[in-house]
Design a protein around this motif. Structure first.
Motif, mmCIF file in Angstrom:
data_model
loop_
_atom_site.group_PDB
_atom_site.id
_atom_site.type_symbol
_atom_site.label_atom_id
_atom_site.label_comp_id
_atom_site.label_asym_id
_atom_site.label_seq_id
_atom_site.Cartn_x
_atom_site.Cartn_y
_atom_site.Cartn_z
ATOM 1 N N LEU A 29 0.840 -1.198 0.000
ATOM 2 C CA LEU A 29 0.000 0.000 0.000
ATOM 3 C C LEU A 29 0.875 1.248 0.000
ATOM 4 O O LEU A 29 1.962 1.254 0.590
ATOM 5 N N ASN A 30 0.399 2.281 -0.652
ATOM 6 C CA ASN A 30 1.132 3.550 -0.700
ATOM 7 C C ASN A 30 0.961 4.276 0.631
ATOM 8 O O ASN A 30 -0.157 4.687 0.966
ATOM 9 N N PRO A 31 2.038 4.452 1.420
ATOM 10 C CA PRO A 31 1.893 5.055 2.744
ATOM 11 C C PRO A 31 1.506 6.519 2.712
ATOM 12 O O PRO A 31 1.056 7.069 3.729
ATOM 13 N N ARG A 32 1.658 7.186 1.569
ATOM 14 C CA ARG A 32 1.365 8.622 1.484
ATOM 15 C C ARG A 32 -0.067 8.922 1.054
ATOM 16 O O ARG A 32 -0.482 10.079 1.048
ATOM 17 N N MET A 33 -0.791 7.889 0.680
ATOM 18 C CA MET A 33 -2.158 8.095 0.202
ATOM 19 C C MET A 33 -3.156 7.525 1.183
ATOM 20 O O MET A 33 -2.889 6.504 1.850
ATOM 21 N N ARG A 42 -0.646 3.390 7.825
ATOM 22 C CA ARG A 42 -0.016 3.291 9.146
ATOM 23 C C ARG A 42 -1.028 3.383 10.281
ATOM 24 O O ARG A 42 -0.706 3.056 11.436
ATOM 25 N N GLN A 43 -2.239 3.843 10.009
ATOM 26 C CA GLN A 43 -3.256 4.010 11.045
ATOM 27 C C GLN A 43 -4.084 2.749 11.259
ATOM 28 O O GLN A 43 -4.973 2.741 12.098
ATOM 29 N N PHE A 44 -3.778 1.689 10.501
ATOM 30 C CA PHE A 44 -4.536 0.448 10.609
ATOM 31 C C PHE A 44 -3.722 -0.646 11.286
ATOM 32 O O PHE A 44 -2.487 -0.616 11.275
ATOM 33 N N SER A 45 -4.413 -1.619 11.833
ATOM 34 C CA SER A 45 -3.767 -2.836 12.323
ATOM 35 C C SER A 45 -3.456 -3.738 11.134
ATOM 36 O O SER A 45 -3.876 -3.472 9.997
ATOM 37 N N GLY A 46 -2.723 -4.834 11.387
ATOM 38 C CA GLY A 46 -2.360 -5.743 10.306
ATOM 39 C C GLY A 46 -3.567 -6.331 9.597
ATOM 40 O O GLY A 46 -3.611 -6.392 8.365
ATOM 41 N N ARG A 58 -7.471 -6.136 4.876
ATOM 42 C CA ARG A 58 -8.813 -5.863 4.351
ATOM 43 C C ARG A 58 -8.766 -4.749 3.300
ATOM 44 O O ARG A 58 -9.465 -4.814 2.285
ATOM 45 N N VAL A 59 -7.918 -3.741 3.546
ATOM 46 C CA VAL A 59 -7.751 -2.673 2.566
ATOM 47 C C VAL A 59 -7.152 -3.236 1.278
ATOM 48 O O VAL A 59 -7.573 -2.892 0.169
ATOM 49 N N GLY A 60 -6.148 -4.118 1.415
ATOM 50 C CA GLY A 60 -5.547 -4.745 0.243
ATOM 51 C C GLY A 60 -6.556 -5.558 -0.547
ATOM 52 O O GLY A 60 -6.539 -5.561 -1.789
#
Length: 350
Positions: A107-111, A155-159, A164-166
Motif C-alpha cells: 500500500l502507498n503510505p502517502r495516500m 499506518r493508522q490500521f492494524s495488520g 482488508r484494505v488490500g
C-alpha cells in the motif's frame, strides 16, 4: 473442460544469475535460478485452488507470473480460453488480481485509502466520477471496514485491517480470478480466522475463482476445493483437497502432510508424523550417475525420496492415479497403483 477459467501450460520463469567479479575472474558460470520450471495448472470457475509447498518451491513466483508481474520465460497462460499476451489489455489486467502477503508494503503510505481506490476507479473508468465515493464506501462495507477508513492512511490500521484494505483494492477492479499470496501468514493467529472467513464470503458473494497460496496446510484443508503441491518449480501432485490430504500419492506430499502437528490424546504432546528418509544412498547415486550418463533430468525429489528407484533417473510427467483419474502425481510409482485397483476388483471366494 468447459468450466475452466484459467489454464497454465508449460509455464516457466527463470531468473538470470548474478555474475560477480570473482565469477568473471575465474570464468565461473553461476547456475540459472529456475523458480518456475514447466508448470501445468487449471483453475475452474467458482473454485478455490490451494497451492502449497515449502518455502522456495516457487509458489509466489508462479502467482506473480499468472497476474502479470513476472513475464514468463516459456509457456502460456489462458484466461477464459484466450492466450494472455505479454502486454495485457486493461480488461485482461483487471480480470486477474492479487492480494499480497505483506499488506503494508503493498500500500502507498502517502495516500489515504479513499485516494487509492479513487485513483483505480478513475483510471480504469469503472464508475462515473460522481459515483467514485459511493463505490469506495461499498468496497469498505464489502471487506468489513467503516466509511471513515477512507480518510485514513495505512499506518493508522492494524495488520488485519490493512489486509482488508488490500483485498478491497483488488476487488475494486472487479476481477473474476483472485490470487491470494500467503494472505494470512503475516497476521496474528486471532486475526487469521476472520480474514479466511472473509475470503470464503467474498468468493460466494462475488462468484470469484481463487488461487490460495499458502504453506499453512490446515488453512488450505479448510477452505480449498482442490490442492496443487509444488516442489522446486514443478507441480508434483494435484487432486481434491480431502483425497490429497487423507491419501497422498507423491512421497513429497506424504512428507508435507505428515509434518502437520497433531494432538495426541487429550493431554498428550503435539507431534509431527514425518515420513522417515530411509538410507537409500546407493540408489540415489545410481540415479544421479544414470541421468548424467544418458543426459536426462532426474526426478527433482530423488535426492530426498524414501521410495527412490532406478527409474527416477528420468523425471516423470503428471500421471493420472488409476484409482482416481481426477488426481495427478509426478511419480514413477503411480502406474503401479493399478495393481491395487486390480486387487480390490478381484472377486472373493464363493
Amino acid at each position: 473442460m468447459t468450466n475452466e477459467i484459467l489454464a497454465v501450460e508449460g509455464l516457466a520463469r527463470h531468473f538470470a544469475p548474478h555474475v560477480s567479479v570473482i565469477d568473471r575472474l575465474f570464468g565461473t558460470k553461476p547456475t540459472e535460478n529456475r523458480a518456475v520450471d514447466g508448470v501445468d495448472l487449471v483453475l475452474h470457475k467458482g473454485e478455490t485452488l490451494g497451492l502449497v509447498g515449502e518455502s522456495g518451491s516457487g509458489k509466489s513466483t508462479l502467482a506473480r507470473a499468472i497476474v502479470g508481474l513476472h513475464p514468463p520465460t516459456a509457456g502460456v497462460i489462458r484466461y477464459d480460453g484466450e492466450v494472455l499476451p505479454a502486454k495485457r489489455t486493461r480488461a485482461q489486467q483487471r480480470a486477474i488480481q492479487m492480494v499480497f502477503q505483506d499488506p503494508y508494503s503493498s500500500l502507498n503510505p502517502r495516500m489515504t485509502v479513499g485516494q487509492m481506490l479513487a485513483e483505480l476507479l478513475r483510471f480504469h473508468k469503472l464508475v462515473p466520477r460522481d459515483k467514485v465515493r459511493e463505490r469506495s464506501r461499498e468496497l469498505m462495507h464489502l471487506v468489513g471496514l467503516p466509511e471513515r477508513a477512507l480518510g485514513q492512511r495505512p499506518r493508522q490500521f492494524s495488520g488485519g485491517q490493512r489486509q482488508r484494505v488490500g483485498i478491497a483494492r483488488a476487488l475494486a477492479l472487479e476481477p473474476t480470478v483472485l490470487l491470494a499470496d500467503e494472505p494470512v501468514s503475516a497476521l496474528d493467529v486471532s486475526v487469521q480466522a476472520t480474514i479466511i472467513n472473509l475470503f470464503a464470503d467474498l468468493k460466494d458473494t462475488l462468484d470469484l475463482s481463487v488461487i490460495f497460496v499458502s504453506h499453512n496446510m490446515a488453512v488450505v484443508r479448510q477452505i480449498c476445493d482442490r490442492t496443487a503441491v509444488m516442489y522446486r518449480g514443478r507441480i508434483v501432485e494435484t487432486g481434491s483437497t480431502g483425497t490429497l490430504f487423507d491419501d497422498p500419492v507423491h512421497p513429497y506430499t506424504r512428507l508435507l502432510t505428515g509434518s502437520v502437528p497433531r494432538l495426541v490424546g487429550s493431554e498428550g504432546p503435539v507431534r509431527a508424523e514425518v515420513e522417515a528418509e530411509d538410507d537409500r544412498g546407493d540408489v540415489r547415486q545410481e540415479v544421479a550417475a544414470s541421468a548424467a550418463r544418458d543426459g536426462t533430468t532426474p526426478c527433482r525429489f530423488a535426492d530426498r525420496c524414501p521410495s527412490v528407484v532406478a527409474e527416477c533417473a528420468v523425471e516423470p510427467p503428471l500421471l493420472p492415479d488409476p484409482r482416481d483419474p481426477a488426481r495427478l502425481a509426478a511419480c514413477v510409482h503411480v502406474p503401479r497403483l493399478a495393481e491395487v485397483v486390480g486387487a480390490d476388483a478381484e472377486p472373493g471366494p464363493t
